[in-house]
Design an enzyme around this catalytic site. Structure first.
Site, PDB file in Angstrom:
ATOM      1  N   LYS A 267      -1.066   5.200   2.202  1.00  0.00           N
ATOM      2  CA  LYS A 267      -2.207   4.697   1.593  1.00  0.00           C
ATOM      3  C   LYS A 267      -3.333   4.402   2.546  1.00  0.00           C
ATOM      4  CE  LYS A 267      -4.025   0.733  -0.951  1.00  0.00           C
ATOM      5  NZ  LYS A 267      -3.565  -0.524  -1.895  1.00  0.00           N
ATOM      6  N   ASP A 272     -10.597  -2.642   0.371  1.00  0.00           N
ATOM      7  CA  ASP A 272     -10.486  -2.717  -0.974  1.00  0.00           C
ATOM      8  C   ASP A 272     -11.358  -3.890  -1.621  1.00  0.00           C
ATOM      9  OD1 ASP A 272      -9.382  -2.788  -3.488  1.00  0.00           O
ATOM     10  OD2 ASP A 272      -7.192  -3.126  -2.926  1.00  0.00           O
ATOM     11  N   LYS A 279     -12.394  -8.832  -6.430  1.00  0.00           N
ATOM     12  CA  LYS A 279     -11.670  -9.757  -5.946  1.00  0.00           C
ATOM     13  C   LYS A 279     -12.569 -10.939  -5.684  1.00  0.00           C
ATOM     14  CE  LYS A 279      -8.386  -6.774  -3.455  1.00  0.00           C
ATOM     15  NZ  LYS A 279      -7.000  -6.966  -3.731  1.00  0.00           N
ATOM     16  N   ASP A 290      -6.290  -2.464   4.163  1.00  0.00           N
ATOM     17  CA  ASP A 290      -5.441  -1.759   3.074  1.00  0.00           C
ATOM     18  C   ASP A 290      -5.195  -0.221   3.283  1.00  0.00           C
ATOM     19  OD1 ASP A 290      -4.438  -2.125   0.496  1.00  0.00           O
ATOM     20  OD2 ASP A 290      -6.036  -1.536  -0.564  1.00  0.00           O
ATOM     21  N   ASP A 349      -8.379  -2.961  -9.620  1.00  0.00           N
ATOM     22  CA  ASP A 349      -8.098  -3.466  -8.255  1.00  0.00           C
ATOM     23  C   ASP A 349      -6.516  -2.715  -8.225  1.00  0.00           C
ATOM     24  OD1 ASP A 349      -7.756  -4.465  -5.811  1.00  0.00           O
ATOM     25  OD2 ASP A 349      -7.679  -6.592  -6.629  1.00  0.00           O
ATOM     26  N   GLU A 351      -5.831   0.490  -7.413  1.00  0.00           N
ATOM     27  CA  GLU A 351      -6.280   1.464  -6.983  1.00  0.00           C
ATOM     28  C   GLU A 351      -5.369   2.306  -6.069  1.00  0.00           C
ATOM     29  OE1 GLU A 351      -6.848  -1.077  -5.294  1.00  0.00           O
ATOM     30  OE2 GLU A 351      -6.417  -0.168  -3.365  1.00  0.00           O
ATOM     31  N   ARG A 353      -1.977   3.109  -6.293  1.00  0.00           N
ATOM     32  CA  ARG A 353      -1.150   3.791  -6.689  1.00  0.00           C
ATOM     33  C   ARG A 353      -1.959   5.150  -7.446  1.00  0.00           C
ATOM     34  NH1 ARG A 353       0.766  -0.924 -10.311  1.00  0.00           N
ATOM     35  NH2 ARG A 353      -0.045  -2.077  -8.551  1.00  0.00           N
TER      36      ARG A 353
END
Ligand code: MN
Ligand code: MN
Length: 505
Positions: A267, A272, A279, A290, A349, A351, A353
């Site tokens: 990933k 993020d 967030k 991230d 959020d 995202e 996956r």
């Protein structure tokens, strides 16, 4: 810090400090060689007791003299496994930064954990400190007979340590500096240096390839996405019937050996913000990390050739920001993933996956013998297992067992979490094939994310998923873990792929 190493039978001229291992409750072990100088005191048990030095793992006592004598604690003898040697070496690295030339008497014959721990423990990320002075370049003589095993351990520890530090540097970079295009450029450089195949897809190619998840997430960012493909092939490699073959395999008969072809997915969300599901500030902290999964994969790939990895490896790194600018995906939108699966966005959020799903589909299209993905995916994994243990999920017990064993050998503990069939219905959507997030529950969300990813791996391809949300960053310095990026996953992946150079331990 630049550290060079050599093997020597005794400390050379100009040595500023000599490091001696000490086990808890014992006087320093007899050295295998005569020291070319007088010690300042007699290193008896009584003397050590008077100093308060207990020989705990990583404890250091410096005794003045020319050269300085440095006692390095290793904990109780008999429990001095690789973990203790790594931790001790890490403590040593932090204690002796000022010396330019050191001689180290190793605590055992396996030099790999010593070198690895020293490099990881001494790491500092200082690029953005205006007052930082250049770190002292060090040369370390490991005092040992120059056997092939010693030379190999030194080499492996150095290369593995450097691979982890590569991942740490990437993760520690601010999101503004390490955008998806910047990450891709670094990957191209690493691939060139390591002899890897490398291909970079820009936004247009990503659209042409129908990576609806990656494209959707990137729409909220003013910075374009990238997808990086990396390939490693061992010497003598060829492919037949979807399997790797290698000439002159390790059985030494010069014939052809069938080996695995493994796919990795990491990933790479370079920042993020949560997208439209923005967030709060406390949760934005650390979100430059991230992309730690992608960094771990790149770090591992960088060293496969040097460590003579026997299996072929392909890697996919989906890279994007998750921002609320530009044209972000709305909650309620439906994305069409590469394999045609439709996904209703219930939380912008969730995202990771989405981009992982497309990359898993790409990986599966090459029909590898196994797919391993690694991602900072869910807070739930961090809450369950904390900062030192990563969550492991998947479909194939043998693969999970192998990965867990590799993690244990490498010093990166993994713990299995289940993917209960009973939870699968929570991914049902009212308008699409799946939801990306189950609204209304905080329970089991690491497993729901795992279930989501599983939907994109065809049955028949063993798959494992590593959730490193808790372990990607360290919030303190201890053993080989230094505050900030850990590079977690590099060592496990390398150990798994190379089969481990010391399978007996
Ligand atoms: Mn997120
Ligand atoms: Mn994320």
């Amino acid at each position: 810090m630049s550290v060079t190493w050599s093997l020597r039978p005794e400390p050379g001229p100009g040595t500023e400090a000599v490091v001696r291992p000490v086990w808890a409750g014992e006087p320093p072990a007899d050295l295998p060689v005569e020291l070319p100088f007088e010690l300042p005191v007699e290193l008896s048990a009584a003397f050590l007791a008077g100093t308060g030095f207990g020989g705990e793992v990583g404890e250091v006592l410096q005794l003045p003299g020319t050269p300085v004598t440095v006692l390095l604690g290793l904990g109780p003898r008999g429990r001095t496994g690789r973990d203790a040697v790594r931790a001790a070496a890490a403590g040593l690295a932090r204690a002796v930064r000022a010396y330019r030339r050191l001689a180290v008497h190793p605590p055992g014959t396996d030099l790999r954990p010593l070198v690895e721990g020293y490099l990881l423990g001494g790491y500092r990320f200082t690029r953005y400190r205006s007052g930082a002075t250049a770190p002292t370049d060090q040369h370390i003589e490991v005092i040992t007979a120059g056997t092939p095993d010693a030379a190999r351990g030194l080499f492996e520890g150095r290369r593995l340590g450097e691979a982890v530090l590569l991942a740490r540097d990437l993760v520690n970079e601010p999101g503004e500096a390490l955008t998806p295009p910047a990450f891709a450029e670094q990957a191209v450089e690493v691939a060139a240096a390591a002899g890897l195949e490398c291909e970079v897809w820009d936004g247009r190619r990503i659209a042409d390839e129908r990576l609806g998840g990656l494209l959707g997430v990137s729409r909220g960012s003013l910075v374009p996405p990238r997808l990086v493909k990396l390939g490693y092939r061992p010497d003598g490699w060829s492919e037949r019937d979807g399997w790797s073959e290698r000439d002159g395999g390790t059985d030494g008969d010069g014939g052809t050996e069938r080996t695995e072809r493994i796919a990795l997915v990491g990933k790479g969300v370079t920042f993020d913000a949560g997208g439209l599901s923005l967030k709060p500030n406390a949760h934005l902290a650390g979100m430059k990390a991230d992309m730690a999964g992608a960094a771990a994969v790149l770090g591992a790939m960088s060293v496969l050739g040097a460590l003579d990895c026997p299996v072929a490896v392909d890697a996919w790194l989906p890279l994007t920001e998750n921002m609320p600018n530009a044209d972000p995906i709305r909650v309620g939108d439906v994305l069409v993933m590469r394999n045609g699966t439709t996904v209703e966005i219930c939380h912008a959020d969730a995202e990771g996956r989405l981009i992982m799903a497309d990359a898993l589909v790409l990986a599966a299209e090459t029909r590898p013998q196994a797919i391993i993905d690694i991602a900072t995916l869910t807070d739930a994994a961090a809450i369950a297992l904390g900062r030192r243990v990563a969550a492991l999920m998947g479909t194939d017990d043998a693969l999970l067992d192998r990965l867990r064993a590799a993690g244990t050998r490498a010093g990166e503990p993994l713990w299995p979490l289940p993917l209960p069939d009973a939870y699968r219905p929570q991914l049902r959507s009212r308008v699409a094939d799946l939801v990306n997030y189950t609204l209304g529950t905080r329970h089991g969300t690491a497993l729901l994310a795992g279930h989501f990813l599983r939907e994109f791996v065809p049955p028949g391809i063993p798959w494992a998923h590593l959730d490193i949300q808790g372990t990607a960053l360290a919030d303190g310095t201890d053993a080989e873990w230094v505050t900030g990026a850990t590079g977690f996953g590099v060592r496990t992946l390398v150990e798994f792929l190379t089969g481990g150079p010391h399978p007996s331990t």
